[in-house]
Scaffold this motif. Structure first.
Motif, PDB file in Angstrom:
ATOM      1  N   ALA A 220       0.862  -1.194   0.000  1.00  0.00           N
ATOM      2  CA  ALA A 220       0.000   0.000   0.000  1.00  0.00           C
ATOM      3  C   ALA A 220       0.893   1.236   0.000  1.00  0.00           C
ATOM      4  CB  ALA A 220      -0.915  -0.012   1.212  1.00  0.00           C
TER       5      ALA A 220
ATOM      6  N   ASP B  85      -2.673   5.983  -0.515  1.00  0.00           N
ATOM      7  CA  ASP B  85      -4.083   5.739  -0.231  1.00  0.00           C
ATOM      8  C   ASP B  85      -4.786   5.211  -1.489  1.00  0.00           C
ATOM      9  OD1 ASP B  85      -3.679   6.655   2.326  1.00  0.00           O
ATOM     10  OD2 ASP B  85      -4.224   8.731   1.811  1.00  0.00           O
ATOM     11  N   GLU B  86      -5.871   4.501  -1.296  1.00  0.00           N
ATOM     12  CA  GLU B  86      -6.610   3.958  -2.422  1.00  0.00           C
ATOM     13  C   GLU B  86      -7.204   5.090  -3.273  1.00  0.00           C
ATOM     14  OE1 GLU B  86      -9.521   1.199  -1.164  1.00  0.00           O
ATOM     15  OE2 GLU B  86      -8.084  -0.230  -0.325  1.00  0.00           O
TER      16      GLU B  86
END
Length: 259
Positions: A180, A183-184
């Motif tokens: 990750a 952030d998405e």
């Protein structure tokens, strides 16, 4: 002596007999003094011998302690508890200080060594989370160490499972891990394929609406993961692209698609 002295004073015995008793008495007195002196000397000598024996014993104990330490230094001790899974040593073989002897697996947990493209080296840090899919189940992992040395365009990190490790996982098993890095976000994705080797991601063949032809269009690609490229410009959602290798037709601006 006292009895003979009394008898002599009473004229019961003669002078000669009294002198003989007196001489014997004086002899015994000197003998007693000499015996006392010898005993005192023996006592002093014994005390010195006991002291010397105690010093010798202490010296022997110190020497024994040094020998035990030397023997203890010959024992190889692992820095952690675990199971010895490999040993690179033979009888009579010499090993230098710091040289690798074997490998110990910590059976209480697993460490995952991950290769990461050098493009992301500035965005990877200790504590960064990742996810792996094992047996159709997702598991969270966390980076515990970053190795900043780059080899063949990649650097390595160590990761550990946040919760319990998957059942049945084995040492040496290969995993696909998604880091990750941000952030998405919503993004247009393009499947990875052999086309990138010829175009470098600067253009692709896009199919026409009827699917009978493919035209060369310029594109701009951004981030990537093991499966996809991020499309920054040049394509729209729903566009179909030829992602196989372009090795045989890199100079063609248009392709005719035949089924």
């Amino acid at each position: 002596y006292d009895l003979n002295k009394y008898l002599y004073e009473q004229k019961a015995i003669g002078l000669q007999e009294f002198k003989q008793a007196e001489n014997n008495y004086n002899y015994q007195l000197e003998r007693m003094k000499l015996t006392d002196k010898i005993l005192k000397q023996d006592e002093t000598s014994n005390t010195q011998q006991v002291s010397q024996a105690a010093q010798s014993y202490q010296g022997s104990q110190n020497a024994l302690g040094v020998m035990r330490k030397k023997v203890g230094d010959l024992v190889v001790r692992a820095p952690v508890d675990g199971q010895l899974t490999s040993l690179d040593a033979e009888i009579g073989q010499s090993k230098n200080k710091g040289e690798r002897l074997g490998q110990i697996d910590i059976i209480s947990g697993y460490k995952v060594r991950v290769d990461v493209d050098e493009h992301y080296i500035s965005r990877v840090f200790i504590g960064l989370m990742g996810e792996a899919s094992i047996a159709n189940k997702n598991y969270k992992l966390k980076i515990t160490k970053v190795y900043t040395q780059v080899n063949n365009g990649r650097f390595q990190v160590d990761m550990q499972f946040v919760d319990e490790a998957p059942e049945g996982i084995r040492r040496g098993q290969t995993l696909q891990i998604r880091l990750a890095l941000s952030d998405e976000t919503q993004a247009l994705l393009l499947n990875k394929g052999g086309f990138f080797q010829q175009t470098g991601g600067s253009w692709v063949y896009k199919l026409s609406n009827d699917g009978e032809k493919a035209y060369k269009v310029d594109v701009q690609l951004g981030r990537q993961n093991p499966d996809y490229y991020e499309v920054i410009s040049g394509l729209q959602p729903g566009d179909k692209v030829v992602t196989s290798s372009y090795e045989n037709y890199t100079n063609m601006s248009e392709l005719v698609i035949k089924k």
